[in-house]
Design an enzyme around this catalytic site. Structure first.
Site, short mmCIF file in Angstrom:
data_model
loop_
_atom_site.label_atom_id
_atom_site.label_comp_id
_atom_site.label_asym_id
_atom_site.label_seq_id
_atom_site.Cartn_x
_atom_site.Cartn_y
_atom_site.Cartn_z
N TYR A 161 0.66 -1.13 0.08
CA TYR A 161 0.10 0.02 0.18
C TYR A 161 0.88 1.13 0.01
O TYR A 161 0.29 2.35 -0.29
CB TYR A 161 -0.89 0.09 1.15
CG TYR A 161 -1.94 -1.14 1.50
CD1 TYR A 161 -2.14 -2.03 0.22
CD2 TYR A 161 -2.69 -1.42 2.40
CE1 TYR A 161 -2.98 -2.94 0.33
CE2 TYR A 161 -3.61 -2.35 2.67
CZ TYR A 161 -3.66 -3.26 1.62
OH TYR A 161 -4.62 -4.12 1.74
N HIS B 31 0.69 -11.60 1.78
CA HIS B 31 -0.38 -10.88 1.10
C HIS B 31 -1.20 -11.77 0.12
O HIS B 31 -2.41 -11.49 -0.04
CB HIS B 31 0.30 -9.46 0.60
CG HIS B 31 -1.01 -8.49 0.38
ND1 HIS B 31 -0.56 -7.28 0.13
CD2 HIS B 31 -2.16 -8.45 0.00
CE1 HIS B 31 -1.47 -6.26 0.17
NE2 HIS B 31 -2.58 -7.17 0.05
#
Length: 264
Positions: free
Chosen positions: A37, A95
């Site tokens: 992110y 992730h």
């Protein structure tokens, strides 16, 4: 892990900083971020600038698959901790499975276990792992446990196959994109149910997930919406209303790129 958290996906540094600051002020105690992110520094600064003690905040971050190479996981987590301004995170996730299976699962999963043993996180989990990938992890666990699988989950994509598999394994489900990136907000059924509760469609969509025991991590840049999402935790839907919402499932995946695993 608090059942509702503030998600920071698709928030630039300024939005992430202000969003986390607002969320903590309003009562959130679960903050979700990720290396990919590119906002861990802003998230950490907001946590430090808030009036909330670090020990009262549950922080989740995720290891980017680009950091799954030999000996790369721990240094990447150490960088994340430096960005976040803390010595550990409460929950550390992989992730995605390695993109295109570039790295062997047993190698990067072993590195995740080492990070846990080094005390850089309190618990480990995964994100976007299918049944096959979860089953492949089980022989590698030893005395450790996968505590969470974070997956796309909303009324239009109820992901029943992976949900049921995780339940059998005792793995908590965290729903990302729980509002289907806004696609649910105009749904007639959700709005009809919302009118009965003097609530909003988004609150009904979140309550639908939370009433079934899932954690949710909605995101918004609006302080009003951040509060509205938090208040969804107070909404109790009837068994009939949950049954009605279940009929909305249409398998609408928002994350379905060629580099994704083969979904269940």
């Amino acid at each position: 892990m608090p059942q509702i958290g503030y998600g920071t996906w698709n928030r630039d540094e300024q939005q992430a900083y202000q969003g986390v600051l607002d969320a903590l002020e309003l009562g959130y105690r679960h903050i979700d971020t990720a290396q990919a992110y590119a906002n861990e520094n802003a998230v950490g600064k907001a946590i430090q600038d808030s009036a909330i003690q670090r020990g009262d905040i549950f922080i989740t971050t995720k290891v980017d698959p680009v950091n799954y190479g030999p000996g790369e996981v721990a240094p990447s987590v150490e960088r994340s901790l430096q960005e976040l301004g803390c010595d550990r995170v409460d929950l550390l996730l992989l992730h995605f499975p390695s993109l295109y299976d570039k790295y062997p699962l047993q190698d990067y999963f072993a590195q995740l276990l080492q990070v846990k043993q080094q005390g850089l996180c309190d618990a480990i989990g995964v994100s976007n792992f299918t049944k096959a990938y979860l089953d492949a992890c089980l022989p590698l666990l030893g005395d450790e446990q996968i505590t969470c699988n974070q997956v796309e989950l909303h009324a239009y994509m109820q992901n029943n196959a992976i949900v049921e598999h995780c339940k059998k394994l005792g793995i908590v489900i965290t729903a990302y994109s729980p509002l289907a990136r806004g696609a649910l907000l105009d749904d007639p059924l959700l709005n009809d149910i919302a009118s009965r509760h003097q609530a909003s469609a988004s609150q009904v969509a979140l309550a639908f997930l939370m009433n079934q025991g899932y954690a949710v991590i909605p995101s918004s840049a609006s302080k009003m919406r951040i509060q509205e999402n938090l208040d969804a935790g107070k909404l109790q839907l009837s068994a009939e209303e949950i049954k009605q919402i279940k009929t909305l499932d249409r398998g609408m995946r928002l994350v379905d790129e060629d580099w994704c695993p083969r979904w269940d």
